[in-house]
Design an enzyme around this catalytic site. Structure first.
Site, PDB file in Angstrom:
ATOM      1  CD  GLU A  34     -47.035 -10.253 -13.533  1.00 40.98           C
ATOM      2  OE1 GLU A  34     -46.673  -9.077 -13.347  1.00 40.98           O
ATOM      3  OE2 GLU A  34     -47.149 -11.094 -12.625  1.00 40.98           O
ATOM      4  NE  ARG A 259     -46.182   3.023 -16.455  1.00 39.47           N
ATOM      5  CZ  ARG A 259     -46.837   1.866 -16.292  1.00 39.47           C
ATOM      6  NH1 ARG A 259     -48.145   1.827 -16.172  1.00 39.47           N
ATOM      7  NH2 ARG A 259     -46.179   0.740 -16.234  1.00 39.47           N
ATOM      8  CE  LYS A 269     -50.921  -5.685 -16.102  1.00 42.25           C
ATOM      9  NZ  LYS A 269     -50.106  -6.776 -16.648  1.00 42.25           N
TER      10      LYS A 269
HETATM   11  P1  ATP Z   1     -49.788  -1.935 -14.855  1.00 40.35           P
HETATM   12  O1  ATP Z   1     -48.913  -1.033 -14.050  1.00 40.35           O
HETATM   13  O2  ATP Z   1     -50.984  -1.292 -15.438  1.00 40.35           O
HETATM   14  O3  ATP Z   1     -50.103  -3.213 -14.165  1.00 40.35           O
HETATM   15  P2  ATP Z   1     -47.599  -3.158 -16.083  1.00 40.35           P
HETATM   16  O4  ATP Z   1     -46.499  -2.319 -16.635  1.00 40.35           O
HETATM   17  O5  ATP Z   1     -47.381  -3.819 -14.787  1.00 40.35           O
HETATM   18  O6  ATP Z   1     -48.907  -2.303 -16.107  1.00 40.35           O
HETATM   19  P3  ATP Z   1     -47.185  -5.304 -17.867  1.00 40.35           P
HETATM   20  O7  ATP Z   1     -48.064  -6.444 -18.170  1.00 40.35           O
HETATM   21  O8  ATP Z   1     -45.927  -5.565 -17.129  1.00 40.35           O
HETATM   22  O9  ATP Z   1     -48.054  -4.255 -17.098  1.00 40.35           O
HETATM   23  O10 ATP Z   1     -46.903  -4.444 -19.170  1.00 40.35           O
HETATM   24  C1  ATP Z   1     -46.561  -4.928 -20.427  1.00 40.35           C
HETATM   25  C2  ATP Z   1     -45.914  -3.785 -21.188  1.00 40.35           C
HETATM   26  O11 ATP Z   1     -46.817  -2.686 -21.306  1.00 40.35           O
HETATM   27  C3  ATP Z   1     -44.698  -3.268 -20.437  1.00 40.35           C
HETATM   28  O12 ATP Z   1     -43.633  -3.117 -21.347  1.00 40.35           O
HETATM   29  C4  ATP Z   1     -45.147  -1.939 -19.883  1.00 40.35           C
HETATM   30  O13 ATP Z   1     -44.071  -1.048 -19.772  1.00 40.35           O
HETATM   31  C5  ATP Z   1     -46.180  -1.490 -20.916  1.00 40.35           C
HETATM   32  N1  ATP Z   1     -47.152  -0.558 -20.318  1.00 40.35           N
HETATM   33  C6  ATP Z   1     -47.926  -0.775 -19.230  1.00 40.35           C
HETATM   34  N2  ATP Z   1     -48.658   0.317 -18.934  1.00 40.35           N
HETATM   35  C7  ATP Z   1     -48.336   1.259 -19.858  1.00 40.35           C
HETATM   36  C8  ATP Z   1     -48.742   2.606 -20.106  1.00 40.35           C
HETATM   37  N3  ATP Z   1     -49.641   3.215 -19.328  1.00 40.35           N
HETATM   38  N4  ATP Z   1     -48.211   3.264 -21.149  1.00 40.35           N
HETATM   39  C9  ATP Z   1     -47.313   2.660 -21.952  1.00 40.35           C
HETATM   40  N5  ATP Z   1     -46.888   1.396 -21.799  1.00 40.35           N
HETATM   41  C10 ATP Z   1     -47.372   0.687 -20.757  1.00 40.35           C
HETATM   42 MG    MG Z   2     -46.335  -5.251 -13.997  1.00 42.29          MG
END
Ligand code: ATP
Ligand code: MG
Length: 555
Positions: A34, A259, A269
């Protein structure tokens, strides 16, 4: 790509089986960030997995911006994410925006309404929550649930046409208000938000929810394996429901993995944005942040990050990895590549009283003794040099083998010097040493007359480059990472007030210094030339890591 990512994991096994059985003839994955912030090291894991696995089966990987929430998204983030994915060494096949599928998603929602599987809801978000029930209590059906298809189609059209304000109506799936899985209790599919979108502008005032949008995005792109993190496990039945009932041709399979978490590291984020917005750090690329741009500015290389990610493996669990493991990989990567030089970060001037005034000489040394192919360098030496303040003590403790009155040490790559005298200022600080040197003891001359126990580094005081050094410590103090949602003691209370130390000193003058160049400074560690604050007159060096670590790999 070199292929350490090929180490076997359960996702790979699923893919192999799907190819073998003929369920799929090609593997298609996607990385779906995102654009509401910069990428962090956790995303690098998702990137390495999605790209690495597809690559292994000669498949394809899309970079897809999951931009269905205009309030938080921005073009700046889109640009930064593209740069970071490329920098990490990955090439996407398709570049897509979920917002380009809004029309198709809208059509699929209409299809659900026509099938009697979705309805426009009058209840407020709070009421919907109340009606939803709990894990032990069934939900209650909303009065809107019995609306007929015509009325739903009409109201949904009115939602799209901007006839309602934010929150006045939503579109819900009609599934099962008594499902054991809370996500299946008539989840919201569309909400109203009169917000300008970074890609679609003001064309839309209704936006699909993640749970509806994501499976459609995957299916539209023909993604075969939709890899995500374990917090989406509970959403899998809904993911499958959406794909099935919207009559999508391709049925992607959602697969979850644990994760990546790292000790002493905030990795969401939302939290990173808070640190940036409140000015706790110097932007998204602050070298203390675990963002890809922060790690780059700190001096981590894509190779080291990838090696680290592969080492963490793939599993359903999500234990925190020791931050020192990441440091191990950058040391390994730079050991052979980084030129070695001397730098003095807390300077103390030394006058070599028996060295002729106005004269100087060049001493030769290898650029990297572990990699002789890198050649040699010339180090200027004269009557005045700088050493580290900590390399002199007026009253040394036992086993201190560096300079003290009457003691002799070797200057790295140069001569033995002996401390004869020292000068103090009015406050009692040592401000200058007077030493003598022995010309017989020149490094490399084969001198064997006597030995000294200490070797210290130095730079010429008249021919060196003034530099700034930034030493980093963890931004977050203890390891007790708070649970998402439990904000009693937030990470903001655990900020380390001493996470950055700025020092003014000198480096060898023979160095060609460009932004992002990396060096090993004798005894101090590996450093990267800061691309943001370095100037032609004065480089700023970010310490990547110190030289030694207590980290051991678990057997
Ligand atoms: P955050 O919680 O840090 O905002 P998010 O999952 O909301 O991360 P996205 O932009 O939705 O961020 O993530 C894009 C991809 O990266 C998703 O498939 C998510 O599952 C993966 N991802 C995010 N954080 C991690 C992590 N710590 N380890 C592995 N994969 C991750
Ligand atoms: Mg997200």
């Amino acid at each position: 790509m070199e292929n350490k990512e090929t180490s076997s994991n359960f996702i790979k096994t699923i893919m192999q089986e799907d190819l073998r059985s003929g369920k799929h003839s090609d593997i298609i994955t996607r990385f779906p960030p995102e654009p509401n912030g910069y990428l962090h090291i956790g995303h690098a894991k998702s990137i390495a997995l999605n790209f690495g696995l597809a690559d292994e089966f000669n498949g394809k990987t899309n970079l897809r911006f999951d931009d269905t929430n205009p309030l938080k998204e921005d073009q700046e983030y889109v640009d930064a994410i593209k740069e970071d994915v490329q920098w990490l060494g990955f090439e996407w096949d398709g570049l897509h925006f979920a917002s380009n599928y809004f029309e198709e998603m809208y059509e699929r929602a209409i299809l659900l309404i026509k099938k009697g599987m979705a309805y426009v809801e009058d209840l407020s978000i709070e009421e919907i929550r109340e009606y939803r029930g709990t894990l032990t209590e069934h939900g209650k059906e909303s009065p809107s649930r019995s609306r007929n298809v015509e009325e739903n189609l009409d109201l949904f059209k009115q939602m799209r046409d901007g006839k309602f304000g934010n929150g006045e109506k939503v579109l819900r799936a009609k599934i099962d208000m008594s499902s054991g899985n809370m996500n299946m209790r008539d989840p919201v599919l569309y909400r109203i938000s009169h917000t300008t979108h970074h890609n679609t502008g003001d064309s839309w005032c209704i936006y699909p929810m993640y749970a509806f949008a994501h499976p459609l995005e995957d299916a539209i792109e023909g993604v075969t394996h939709s890899i995500c993190t374990t917090e989406f496990e509970e959403q899998r039945p809904l993911y499958n429901w959406v794909v099935e009932h919207t009559d999508m041709a391709v049925q992607p399979q959602q697969i979850e993995f644990g994760r990546l978490n790292i000790t002493n590291t905030v990795m969401s984020k939302r939290k990173l944005k808070q640190l940036v917005d409140e000015g706790v750090v110097d932007g998204w690329d602050d070298p203390r942040l675990p963002t890809i741009s922060g790690l780059r500015r700190r001096g981590f290389t894509p190779e080291a990050i990838r090696e680290f990610i592969y080492e963490t493996g793939v599993s359903k669990g999500s234990g925190a990895v020791d931050v020192q493991m990441m440091e191990h990989f950058i040391r390994e990567d730079l050991k052979m590549k980084a030129p070695r030089t001397m730098s003095v970060i807390r300077p103390l001037k030394v006058v070599i009283t028996n060295y002729p005034e106005g004269e100087s000489e060049m001493l030769e040394a290898e650029i990297n003794p572990e990699n002789p192919e890198m050649g040699t360098r010339q180090i200027p030496f004269s009557r005045e040099i700088y050493i580290e303040q900590e390399d002199f003590m007026e009253e040394p403790p036992k086993k201190y083998h560096r300079l003290y009155p009457g003691n002799e040490v070797r200057l790295k790559h140069a001569y033995f010097i002996k401390c004869e005298d020292f000068v103090k200022d009015e406050e009692g600080n040592i401000v200058e040493l007077h030493c003598t040197y022995d010309p017989e003891t020149k490094s490399g001359s084969g001198f064997t007359g006597r030995k000294v126990k200490g070797t210290i580094h130095w730079v010429d005081a008249n021919d060196s480059k003034a530099s700034e050094f930034r030493l980093y410590d963890s931004l977050i103090l203890d390891e007790d990472e708070e649970e998402e949602g439990n904000e009693e003691k937030t990470f903001m209370d655990r900020i380390n007030p001493e996470s950055l130390e700025i020092l003014q000193g000198f480096v060898e003058s023979n160095m060609d210094v460009k932004p992002q160049d990396k060096f090993q400074f004798f005894r101090h560690g590996y450093f990267n030339v800061d691309p943001k604050h370095s100037t032609a007159e004065k480089p700023v060096f970010n310490r990547i890591v110190s030289l030694k670590s207590s980290f051991k790999f678990k057997k």
